[in-house]
Design an enzyme around this catalytic site. Structure first.
Site, PDB file in Angstrom:
ATOM      1  N   CYS A 124     -11.224   3.623   0.111  1.00  0.00           N
ATOM      2  CA  CYS A 124      -9.576   3.499   0.390  1.00  0.00           C
ATOM      3  C   CYS A 124      -9.132   3.055   1.700  1.00  0.00           C
ATOM      4  O   CYS A 124     -10.066   2.851   2.804  1.00  0.00           O
ATOM      5  CB  CYS A 124      -9.098   5.122   0.644  1.00  0.00           C
ATOM      6  SG  CYS A 124      -7.596   5.382   1.140  1.00  0.00           S
TER       7      CYS A 124
ATOM      8  N   TYR B 107      -0.964   8.317  -3.011  1.00  0.00           N
ATOM      9  CA  TYR B 107      -0.825   7.755  -4.128  1.00  0.00           C
ATOM     10  C   TYR B 107      -2.491   8.386  -4.803  1.00  0.00           C
ATOM     11  O   TYR B 107      -2.368   9.386  -5.410  1.00  0.00           O
ATOM     12  CB  TYR B 107      -1.084   6.122  -4.207  1.00  0.00           C
ATOM     13  CG  TYR B 107      -0.018   5.858  -4.207  1.00  0.00           C
ATOM     14  CD1 TYR B 107       0.971   5.687  -3.861  1.00  0.00           C
ATOM     15  CD2 TYR B 107      -0.255   4.071  -3.792  1.00  0.00           C
ATOM     16  CE1 TYR B 107       2.266   4.950  -4.310  1.00  0.00           C
ATOM     17  CE2 TYR B 107       0.224   3.858  -3.612  1.00  0.00           C
ATOM     18  CZ  TYR B 107       1.748   3.722  -4.007  1.00  0.00           C
ATOM     19  OH  TYR B 107       3.362   3.039  -4.342  1.00  0.00           O
TER      20      TYR B 107
ATOM     21  N   CYS C 254      -4.419  -1.624  -1.882  1.00  0.00           N
ATOM     22  CA  CYS C 254      -4.206  -0.239  -2.267  1.00  0.00           C
ATOM     23  C   CYS C 254      -5.688   0.117  -3.345  1.00  0.00           C
ATOM     24  O   CYS C 254      -5.252  -0.572  -4.399  1.00  0.00           O
ATOM     25  CB  CYS C 254      -3.404   0.574  -2.303  1.00  0.00           C
ATOM     26  SG  CYS C 254      -3.600   2.063  -2.944  1.00  0.00           S
TER      27      CYS C 254
ATOM     28  N   ASP D  41       1.131  -1.219  -0.121  1.00  0.00           N
ATOM     29  CA  ASP D  41       0.013   0.360  -0.002  1.00  0.00           C
ATOM     30  C   ASP D  41       0.958   1.448   0.208  1.00  0.00           C
ATOM     31  O   ASP D  41       1.907   0.697   0.248  1.00  0.00           O
ATOM     32  CB  ASP D  41      -0.964  -0.407   1.291  1.00  0.00           C
ATOM     33  CG  ASP D  41      -1.428   1.251   1.667  1.00  0.00           C
ATOM     34  OD1 ASP D  41      -2.579   1.444   0.205  1.00  0.00           O
ATOM     35  OD2 ASP D  41      -2.172   1.621   2.448  1.00  0.00           O
ATOM     36  N   SER D  42       0.245   2.057  -0.321  1.00  0.00           N
ATOM     37  CA  SER D  42       1.239   3.755  -0.201  1.00  0.00           C
ATOM     38  C   SER D  42       1.815   3.351   1.477  1.00  0.00           C
ATOM     39  O   SER D  42       2.672   4.478   1.725  1.00  0.00           O
ATOM     40  CB  SER D  42       0.248   4.975  -1.022  1.00  0.00           C
ATOM     41  OG  SER D  42      -0.825   4.960   1.074  1.00  0.00           O
TER      42      SER D  42
ATOM     43  N   GLU E  83      -2.141   7.989   8.272  1.00  0.00           N
ATOM     44  CA  GLU E  83      -1.358   7.699   8.054  1.00  0.00           C
ATOM     45  C   GLU E  83      -0.488   8.331   9.272  1.00  0.00           C
ATOM     46  O   GLU E  83       0.575   7.812   9.886  1.00  0.00           O
ATOM     47  CB  GLU E  83      -0.159   8.323   6.377  1.00  0.00           C
ATOM     48  CG  GLU E  83       1.207   8.182   6.315  1.00  0.00           C
ATOM     49  CD  GLU E  83       0.872   6.242   6.158  1.00  0.00           C
ATOM     50  OE1 GLU E  83      -0.172   5.784   5.554  1.00  0.00           O
ATOM     51  OE2 GLU E  83       1.841   6.304   6.336  1.00  0.00           O
TER      52      GLU E  83
ATOM     53  N   HIS F  55      -6.835   2.755   3.729  1.00  0.00           N
ATOM     54  CA  HIS F  55      -6.468   3.489   5.235  1.00  0.00           C
ATOM     55  C   HIS F  55      -7.960   4.604   5.940  1.00  0.00           C
ATOM     56  O   HIS F  55      -8.062   3.742   6.155  1.00  0.00           O
ATOM     57  CB  HIS F  55      -6.520   5.243   4.288  1.00  0.00           C
ATOM     58  CG  HIS F  55      -4.880   5.414   4.658  1.00  0.00           C
ATOM     59  ND1 HIS F  55      -4.157   4.899   2.806  1.00  0.00           N
ATOM     60  CD2 HIS F  55      -4.180   5.701   4.956  1.00  0.00           C
ATOM     61  CE1 HIS F  55      -2.658   4.440   3.249  1.00  0.00           C
ATOM     62  NE2 HIS F  55      -2.290   5.260   4.139  1.00  0.00           N
TER      63      HIS F  55
ATOM     64  N   THR G  97      -5.908   2.750  -5.147  1.00  0.00           N
ATOM     65  CA  THR G  97      -5.931   3.244  -6.241  1.00  0.00           C
ATOM     66  C   THR G  97      -4.536   3.058  -6.422  1.00  0.00           C
ATOM     67  O   THR G  97      -4.666   3.017  -8.316  1.00  0.00           O
ATOM     68  CB  THR G  97      -4.869   5.001  -5.246  1.00  0.00           C
ATOM     69  OG1 THR G  97      -5.920   5.006  -3.984  1.00  0.00           O
ATOM     70  CG2 THR G  97      -4.729   5.721  -6.888  1.00  0.00           C
TER      71      THR G  97
HETATM   72  N1  DGL Z   1      -4.871   3.538   0.986  1.00  0.00           N
HETATM   73  C1  DGL Z   1      -4.757   3.793  -0.552  1.00  0.00           C
HETATM   74  C2  DGL Z   1      -6.073   3.648  -1.498  1.00  0.00           C
HETATM   75  O1  DGL Z   1      -6.485   2.792  -0.733  1.00  0.00           O
HETATM   76  C3  DGL Z   1      -4.833   5.554  -0.645  1.00  0.00           C
HETATM   77  C4  DGL Z   1      -4.232   6.150  -0.088  1.00  0.00           C
HETATM   78  C5  DGL Z   1      -3.239   7.321  -0.770  1.00  0.00           C
HETATM   79  O2  DGL Z   1      -3.619   8.078  -0.687  1.00  0.00           O
HETATM   80  O3  DGL Z   1      -1.796   7.250  -0.430  1.00  0.00           O
HETATM   81  O4  DGL Z   1      -6.202   4.097  -2.243  1.00  0.00           O
END
Ligand code: DGL
Length: 275
Positions: free
Chosen positions: A192, A46, A78, A14-15, A157, A194, A80
């Site tokens: 997402c 990301y 992730c 993941d990011s 984060e 997160h 994204t």
């Molecule tokens: N956790 C990531 C997702 O599921 C994105 C978080 C980020 O913007 O880095 O999209």
């Protein structure tokens, strides 16, 4: 193409810390497996970057995990990165299972009575072709209310509780009426990984007005199924701890999140990974 070993690890990335919500589900479904988790925190977030950046990072991470670390499967934890890179990575590494994650719109739509589904996700996910295809596959009675949540993944984060509370409230309010009456959103997708880490905050703000949906468990089940079909499930627990944790950015953030969300793991290691 190297031989794939059932005793090899599963790569997950993941990011940043968001993918731990998926890693938890993976560990629950696959308790005998060993996971290498890579948080690309040095190149995050990301979701507010262009998709070319996310594709390049995903390619570098896949090269490291698949070619150098010889993982037997790759989980893109992730939304994204899945939208930006899953097709390219599957084309490049057709010999191992690559499991992506997408916003849980289908289960939300199946449960909704009003037909109004809220989707919270990154700007990049909502603008992607992959998400457009998901929207196009919905039945005509389904109305999606989309909200890009700039800054929210970064606040999660950093563990910035003030910004998390403010942004979550702002983005929920932007969805319009919530509840079970006509025209209101009664199902909310956390699109997402997160956001899944703050599901409790959403759930207490929603106070029963919406069902909440995220895709960690379905992804873990899909991973299990693909490993089973490929004869790649481990037959015994690993002799080490279940997780190796790597970060291309600030180690302490992943460490704090892992201490909170995972069973004991070895200390987070730094990784330099140029694009
Ligand atoms: N956790 C990531 C997702 O599921 C994105 C978080 C980020 O913007 O880095 O999209």
């Amino acid at each position: 193409m190297a031989e794939i070993l059932a005793t090899a690890s599963i790569g997950v990335f993941d990011s940043g810390i968001g993918g731990l919500s998926v890693l938890q589900a993976l560990h629950q479904e696959l308790p005998w497996e060993h996971f290498i988790y890579l948080a690309d925190a040095g190149y995050a977030p990301y979701g507010e970057r262009d998709s070319a950046h996310v594709l390049r990072r995903s390619e570098a991470i896949a090269r490291y995990l698949i070619e150098s670390r010889k993982v037997k499967a790759l989980v893109i934890a992730c939304n994204t990165a899945t939208a930006a890179a899953v097709a390219t990575l599957r084309g490049r590494y057709p010999y191992i299972p690559i499991i992506g994650i997408e916003p849980a719109v289908k289960p939300a739509a199946a449960l909704s009575r009003t037909g109004h589904i809220g989707v919270l996700a990154t700007r990049s996910t909502l603008q992607s072709e992959k998400f457009a295809a998901l929207l196009a596959s919905q039945s005509p009675g389904t109305h999606l209310v989309l909200q890009a949540c700039d800054g929210l993944a970064a606040a999660i984060e950093q563990g910035d509780t003030g910004s998390i509370a403010r942004l979550a409230a702002q983005y929920l309010a932007a969805l319009g009426p919530l509840g079970h009456h006509d025209g209101a959103v009664d199902a909310l997708v956390l699109g997402c990984t997160h956001y899944a880490l703050i599901a409790e905050l959403f759930s207490s703000s929603l106070a029963g007005r919406c069902s909440l949906h995220e895709a960690g468990l379905p992804v873990a089940r899909r991973a299990r199924q693909l490993l089973l079909e490929g004869g790649l499930l481990r037959q015994a627990p690993p002799g080490t701890r279940a997780f190796e944790l790597l970060s291309t950015g600030a180690r302490h953030l992943l460490q704090a999140a892992a201490d909170r969300w995972l069973p004991p793991a070895d200390a987070v290691q730094s990784l330099e990974l140029a694009t």
